[in-house]
Write an enzyme that holds these catalytic residues in place. Sequence first.
Site, PDB file in Angstrom:
ATOM      1  CG  HIS A  34      -1.728   1.255   1.344  1.00  0.00           C
ATOM      2  ND1 HIS A  34      -1.349   2.282   2.191  1.00  0.00           N
ATOM      3  CD2 HIS A  34      -2.844   1.678   0.709  1.00  0.00           C
ATOM      4  CE1 HIS A  34      -2.214   3.268   2.083  1.00  0.00           C
ATOM      5  NE2 HIS A  34      -3.127   2.933   1.195  1.00  0.00           N
ATOM      6  CD  GLU A  38      -2.982   2.243  -3.586  1.00  0.00           C
ATOM      7  OE1 GLU A  38      -3.859   3.119  -3.572  1.00  0.00           O
ATOM      8  OE2 GLU A  38      -3.085   1.150  -2.996  1.00  0.00           O
ATOM      9  CG  HIS A  39       0.285   6.471  -0.862  1.00  0.00           C
ATOM     10  ND1 HIS A  39      -0.384   7.605  -0.483  1.00  0.00           N
ATOM     11  CD2 HIS A  39      -0.482   5.437  -0.448  1.00  0.00           C
ATOM     12  CE1 HIS A  39      -1.497   7.292   0.137  1.00  0.00           C
ATOM     13  NE2 HIS A  39      -1.576   5.968   0.182  1.00  0.00           N
ATOM     14  CD  GLU A  82      -4.820   5.582   2.576  1.00  0.00           C
ATOM     15  OE1 GLU A  82      -5.564   4.803   1.947  1.00  0.00           O
ATOM     16  OE2 GLU A  82      -3.706   5.939   2.168  1.00  0.00           O
TER      17      GLU A  82
END
Length: 439
Positions: A59, A62-63, A139
Amino acid sequence: MSAPAADPDTVDGAVRRSDLPGGVRLVTEAVPGVRSVAIGIWIGIGSVDEVGERAGAAHFLEHLLFKGTRRRSAAGIAEEMDAVGGELNAFTAKEHTCYYAHVLDTDVALAVDLLADVVTDAELAHTDVELERGVVLEEISMRDDDPEDLLGDLFDQTLFGEHPLGRPVIGTEESIRAMSRDTLHDFWRGEYTTPRMVVAAAGNLEHSSVAELVAVALSAAADRHRDTAAVPPRTATGVRPARTGNLSLQPDDSEQAHVMLGVPTPGRHAPGRPALAVLNTALGGGLSSRLFQQVREQRGLAYQVYSSTVRYADAGALSVYAGCAPERLGEVAAVVRDVLAGVAAEGLHEAEVTRARGALRGGLVLGCEDTASRMNRLGRAELDHGRQRSLAQSLARIDAVTPAEVAALAAELLDQPLTAAVVGPYEDASDLPAPLRDL
């Protein structure tokens, strides 16, 4: 440059498949009458593949991968996509990651080049790692402030225990704070390899043209794995998840109580997938479902109540969610337990099975009305099963489900001890109502 792609296989009419150099698999579906193309690079790596200090790496990447490549800055990536009115994004799941674009059919070459550049040639600059670390931590804070999202992770942890399926996709605050640039780089280079990649595309396209674009765009990455075969679909490890307990509570100063109750199910390679879909739909998949009728329509106990299923290689889950006033949590839990026990003991009425089959048929067909949904269907099928099933075949499998088959599955699954997770204004599990404490 890598060797050209092999001649494609025709899977079902407009769906075609090719094995490209470096182990890349390409699956496309030509959709007449549209002017768009959705294309995604799927990687068979997700949070279940993260160990120790890598928790949350997929994840985090992903950024980071959108922060710039050797050829493009982060602003340049955004500007190129905005200039053609397209969408460029990604998502991370427990067993896979997807980087995708949705563009006009005239901009497929740009989309392929951008996606390949981001996925295989990112810079992962130290400054960007620190910048995005803060974003990911924000997040996680947002997740913690959203009771329904927090509940989903809590339920998984309770149901799957120490198994990798029990870990949150997003990682933890501790793992994200401690994760170094080298850890992220090693995970990216070691795991995001072409033998693990599936490129899926749907829309107004020609398979051969897309194959040429993908082969060129991924040529450098493919050359690193020139003699490596594609990684086959993920199979069960044989390690069965073990629950950490029947009930978990996350105290939260919220206006509502949020509850999820459920049971484990077999993994996706086990038989009975269509019957499970019918059972789930009849239980809580629509306005006529038993749970919606019993909890909301007849008793007015909750605004939102539904059931859902997930199936991974090792295991899956059938779960029920409801959000209600804290003083109604006991009655909600009792009704849900009664509904599940009733279906376990008696199965479903034939009319319920018929409605559920019709709902699944309609949802499947309507879900294929846009190119993005078709692309997702192609990518997931290739990664999860290594094959494509035509729409007609999928519809036939739904139609073949019988009330007796659903009853047998319900008796097998719903007779298990329930697992529950609660997020709400309770300090301790002893504060919860008896229908939850007595699980």
